[in-house]
Design an enzyme around this catalytic site. Structure first.
Site, PDB file in Angstrom:
ATOM      1  N   THR A  63      -0.929  -1.365 -69.206  1.00  0.00           N
ATOM      2  CA  THR A  63      -2.008  -2.078 -69.764  1.00  0.00           C
ATOM      3  C   THR A  63      -1.876  -3.506 -69.413  1.00  0.00           C
ATOM      4  O   THR A  63      -1.897  -4.346 -70.469  1.00  0.00           O
ATOM      5  CB  THR A  63      -2.634  -1.877 -71.151  1.00  0.00           C
ATOM      6  OG1 THR A  63      -1.438  -1.899 -71.885  1.00  0.00           O
ATOM      7  CG2 THR A  63      -3.071  -0.604 -71.577  1.00  0.00           C
TER       8      THR A  63
ATOM      9  N   ARG B 255       9.771   7.572 -58.348  1.00  0.00           N
ATOM     10  CA  ARG B 255      10.327   7.574 -59.837  1.00  0.00           C
ATOM     11  C   ARG B 255      10.788   9.013 -60.137  1.00  0.00           C
ATOM     12  O   ARG B 255      11.657   9.394 -60.770  1.00  0.00           O
ATOM     13  CB  ARG B 255       9.170   7.115 -60.932  1.00  0.00           C
ATOM     14  CG  ARG B 255       9.638   7.134 -62.182  1.00  0.00           C
ATOM     15  CD  ARG B 255      10.544   5.999 -62.699  1.00  0.00           C
ATOM     16  NE  ARG B 255      10.578   5.985 -64.071  1.00  0.00           N
ATOM     17  CZ  ARG B 255      11.669   5.441 -64.739  1.00  0.00           C
ATOM     18  NH1 ARG B 255      13.006   5.316 -64.109  1.00  0.00           N
ATOM     19  NH2 ARG B 255      11.733   5.355 -65.994  1.00  0.00           N
TER      20      ARG B 255
ATOM     21  N   CYS C  25       4.361  -7.673 -73.009  1.00  0.00           N
ATOM     22  CA  CYS C  25       3.892  -7.559 -74.439  1.00  0.00           C
ATOM     23  C   CYS C  25       3.322  -8.978 -74.924  1.00  0.00           C
ATOM     24  O   CYS C  25       2.152  -9.035 -75.124  1.00  0.00           O
ATOM     25  CB  CYS C  25       4.967  -6.850 -75.194  1.00  0.00           C
ATOM     26  SG  CYS C  25       5.291  -5.165 -74.692  1.00  0.00           S
TER      27      CYS C  25
ATOM     28  N   ASP D 207       4.404  11.333 -63.597  1.00  0.00           N
ATOM     29  CA  ASP D 207       4.167  10.073 -63.229  1.00  0.00           C
ATOM     30  C   ASP D 207       3.660  10.091 -61.727  1.00  0.00           C
ATOM     31  O   ASP D 207       3.912  10.738 -61.020  1.00  0.00           O
ATOM     32  CB  ASP D 207       5.357   9.331 -63.079  1.00  0.00           C
ATOM     33  CG  ASP D 207       5.199   7.663 -63.136  1.00  0.00           C
ATOM     34  OD1 ASP D 207       5.683   6.984 -64.269  1.00  0.00           O
ATOM     35  OD2 ASP D 207       4.561   7.103 -62.258  1.00  0.00           O
TER      36      ASP D 207
ATOM     37  N   THR E  59      -0.436  -0.151 -75.010  1.00  0.00           N
ATOM     38  CA  THR E  59      -1.210  -1.186 -76.050  1.00  0.00           C
ATOM     39  C   THR E  59      -2.498  -1.546 -75.280  1.00  0.00           C
ATOM     40  O   THR E  59      -2.903  -2.002 -74.388  1.00  0.00           O
ATOM     41  CB  THR E  59      -0.099  -2.765 -75.851  1.00  0.00           C
ATOM     42  OG1 THR E  59       0.967  -2.071 -76.295  1.00  0.00           O
ATOM     43  CG2 THR E  59      -0.702  -3.628 -76.840  1.00  0.00           C
TER      44      THR E  59
ATOM     45  N   VAL F 173       8.622   2.650 -71.861  1.00  0.00           N
ATOM     46  CA  VAL F 173       7.914   3.549 -72.794  1.00  0.00           C
ATOM     47  C   VAL F 173       8.183   4.759 -72.729  1.00  0.00           C
ATOM     48  O   VAL F 173       8.541   5.689 -73.634  1.00  0.00           O
ATOM     49  CB  VAL F 173       6.563   2.963 -73.134  1.00  0.00           C
ATOM     50  CG1 VAL F 173       5.991   3.968 -74.216  1.00  0.00           C
ATOM     51  CG2 VAL F 173       6.703   1.581 -73.752  1.00  0.00           C
TER      52      VAL F 173
ATOM     53  N   ARG G 158       8.802  -8.472 -64.122  1.00  0.00           N
ATOM     54  CA  ARG G 158       7.556  -8.697 -63.973  1.00  0.00           C
ATOM     55  C   ARG G 158       7.225  -9.702 -65.126  1.00  0.00           C
ATOM     56  O   ARG G 158       7.568  -9.593 -66.102  1.00  0.00           O
ATOM     57  CB  ARG G 158       6.599  -7.433 -64.209  1.00  0.00           C
ATOM     58  CG  ARG G 158       6.839  -6.475 -62.847  1.00  0.00           C
ATOM     59  CD  ARG G 158       6.487  -4.988 -63.288  1.00  0.00           C
ATOM     60  NE  ARG G 158       7.000  -4.611 -64.380  1.00  0.00           N
ATOM     61  CZ  ARG G 158       6.640  -3.311 -64.965  1.00  0.00           C
ATOM     62  NH1 ARG G 158       5.546  -3.041 -64.576  1.00  0.00           N
ATOM     63  NH2 ARG G 158       7.367  -2.860 -66.195  1.00  0.00           N
TER      64      ARG G 158
END
Ligand SMILES: NC(=O)c1ccc[n+]([C@@H]2O[C@H](COP(=O)([O-])OP(=O)(O)OC[C@H]3O[C@@H](n4cnc5c(N)ncnc54)[C@H](O)[C@@H]3O)[C@@H](O)[C@H]2O)c1
Length: 452
Positions: free
Chosen positions: A102, A56, A288, A51, A143, A22, A359
């Site tokens: 999340t 990364r 999600c 981050d 989220t 995202v 994942r």
């Protein structure tokens, strides 16, 4: 709006906290918009990509995105973002956008540790930049359940900044908003620029600021709602609706199998009615659809409300890989092959097509279950980080179907673009005589091909 001392819309400095699926596309979109879509005015925003994962940051500084989600021009686009894991650089930031994970824990309860940690980080950063006269805006995109932003995150920012949230006196204050992300990794038609952005803020001035901010670079436009809670709820129900609809067709497909009706044919027939919604049975994974419902059921439980339908949908969809495994065992029993000779091929192991993310993939759970039964499984997935899969999940993954093997069962799990050439005839070259192809992609038709 001016009396709230909000940052200047076109010249603010922005930090995106969490550069995953995202955060990175969002940072790219903000940093590369040179004129406001709404006013055509020049935009000069400093964009920091922050981050905690130093590897990364190093990769992104070199122009490499391990998630492979950005376009061909990745390197060029990344140049306009200052990537860092240095907290000191956040002191001068006006607008923070939180895009951290999340997830859920082992008991399927929300794991808010990342979003709490990010809120603490923001709180500390805005405390140390108190001398700045502009009030900070913190926008959450992760989220969450309705209420989490203001009930959990805001107090953490207050505690760590020493400032008062949404202070009507406009002194020693900061403001928050929520704008859910709806991108669909692996889907080039639904990207940050083509999806309408729902926006919200803690008061009407902040809500308008946030709406204009997103409106300045989101080509599809924005949709402002009246409160943070509404925006949080809107996001979560989008995924719950999908989860329940898929659970319904999954349940129907298990039933129809028992009464020997072809689910696909039934769905095609029903779909000739104008108001029938066409969903396909399948495995639900990712962060999600398979996760968000638990956030709402958690909130419901907290206030003593029982969510019967949402929970039923989750348990059906969670069961699907086990159901599939049982189907495989039944097929193998029919084939009556010596256990040592059985060879299974799994095509695709990520949680969805054209995505590198493994994942929460039910195909991973299926592969692990097959391995536990000491059955030989060959996994092919050109999208995944194969080294990571081996190190972290003990799964050996190949780039291509090995030519020297004939398989008893092929599970065509995902339709990655690299699998475009895998027609029925091509797959048949890799199968034994009585082999079965379990096609979860609904792309293959032929003898001994079964669908969910
Ligand atoms: N992936 C999707 O398709 C998608 C779509 C819509 C919404 N979302 C939601 O967006 C949020 C982010 O998801 P994602 O898929 O981008 O996650 P991700 O795991 O791909 O990336 C999250 C990044 O945040 C970093 N991070 C974690 N804690 C941090 C902290 N305290 N400070 C700074 N960085 C930190 C991690 O190192 C990682 O790089 C989640 O809430 C998710 O539910 C995801």
């Amino acid at each position: 709006m001016k009396r709230l001392n909000l940052p200047p819309l076109n010249k603010c400095s922005v930090a995106v906290i969490g550069l995953g699926y995202v955060g990175l596309p969002l940072a790219i979109a903000i940093a590369n918009q040179k004129r406001c879509i709404l006013s055509n005015k020049k935009i000069q925003r400093n964009v920091i990509g922050f981050d905690l994962d130093i590897s990364r940051i190093i990769e992104l500084k070199k122009g490499f995105d391990r998630n492979k989600i950005s376009s061909k021009n990745t390197k060029k686009h990344l140049k306009n973002i200052k990537f860092t894991n240095d907290k000191k650089l956040l002191k001068k930031v006006d607008v923070f956008i939180i895009t951290v994970p999340t997830p859920i824990d082992k008991k399927n309860n929300p794991n808010s540790s990342f979003i709490k940690e990010a809120s603490k980080l923001v709180g500390e950063s805005i405390r140390s930049s108190e001398q700045n006269k502009l009030n900070k805006i913190i926008i959450y995109e992760s989220t969450v359940y309705p209420g989490l932003t203001e009930e959990i995150c805001v107090p953490i920012i207050e505690q760590n900044s020493g400032l008062i949230y949404n202070n009507p006196k406009n002194e020693r204050t900061f403001f928050c908003g929520y704008s859910p992300e709806r991108i669909n990794p692996g889907d080039s038609n639904h990207t940050i620029n083509t999806i309408i952005k729902v926006t919200s803020g803690c008061n009407k001035y902040v809500a308008s600021w946030i709406d204009e901010f997103y409106g300045s670079f989101i080509k599809a436009g924005t949709y402002k709602v009246s409160s943070i809670k509404v925006a949080e709820a809107a996001k979560i129900i989008e995924n719950i609706q999908r989860d329940i609809n898929i659970a319904l067709v999954n349940e129907l497909s298990m039933l129809f199998k028992k009464i020997e009706i072809d689910t696909q044919e039934v769905l095609e027939a029903a779909n000739t009615k104008w108001n029938f919604h066409k969903y396909r049975p399948g495995l639900v994974g990712g962060h999600c659809i398979g996760v968000d419902p638990y956030y709402l059921t958690f909130k419901a439980q907290e206030i003593g409300f029982e969510t019967k339908l949402i929970s039923a949908g989750r348990s059906i969809n969670n069961y699907m890989y086990e159901y599939l495994f049982q189907e495989i065992v039944n097929l193998l029993n029919k084939q009556n092959e010596d256990a040592n000779d059985i060879k299974i091929l799994l095509l695709g192991i990520t949680y969805k097509s054209n995505c590198s993310d493994m994942r929460n993939s039910q195909l991973v759970l299926l592969a692990e279950k097959i391995k536990k039964r000491d059955l030989e499984i060959t996994i092919v997935d050109p999208k995944v980080d194969r080294k990571k899969a081996l190190e972290e999940m003990s799964l050996e993954i190949l780039l291509k179907i090995p030519k020297n093997k004939k398989f008893s069962i092929i599970i065509f799990g995902l339709f990655h673009e690299e699998f475009n050439h895998l027609s029925y005839d091509v797959l048949k070259k890799s199968t034994k005589k009585n082999a079965v192809i379990i096609d979860l992609t609904n792309k293959i038709i032929g003898e001994n091909v079964i669908h969910l």
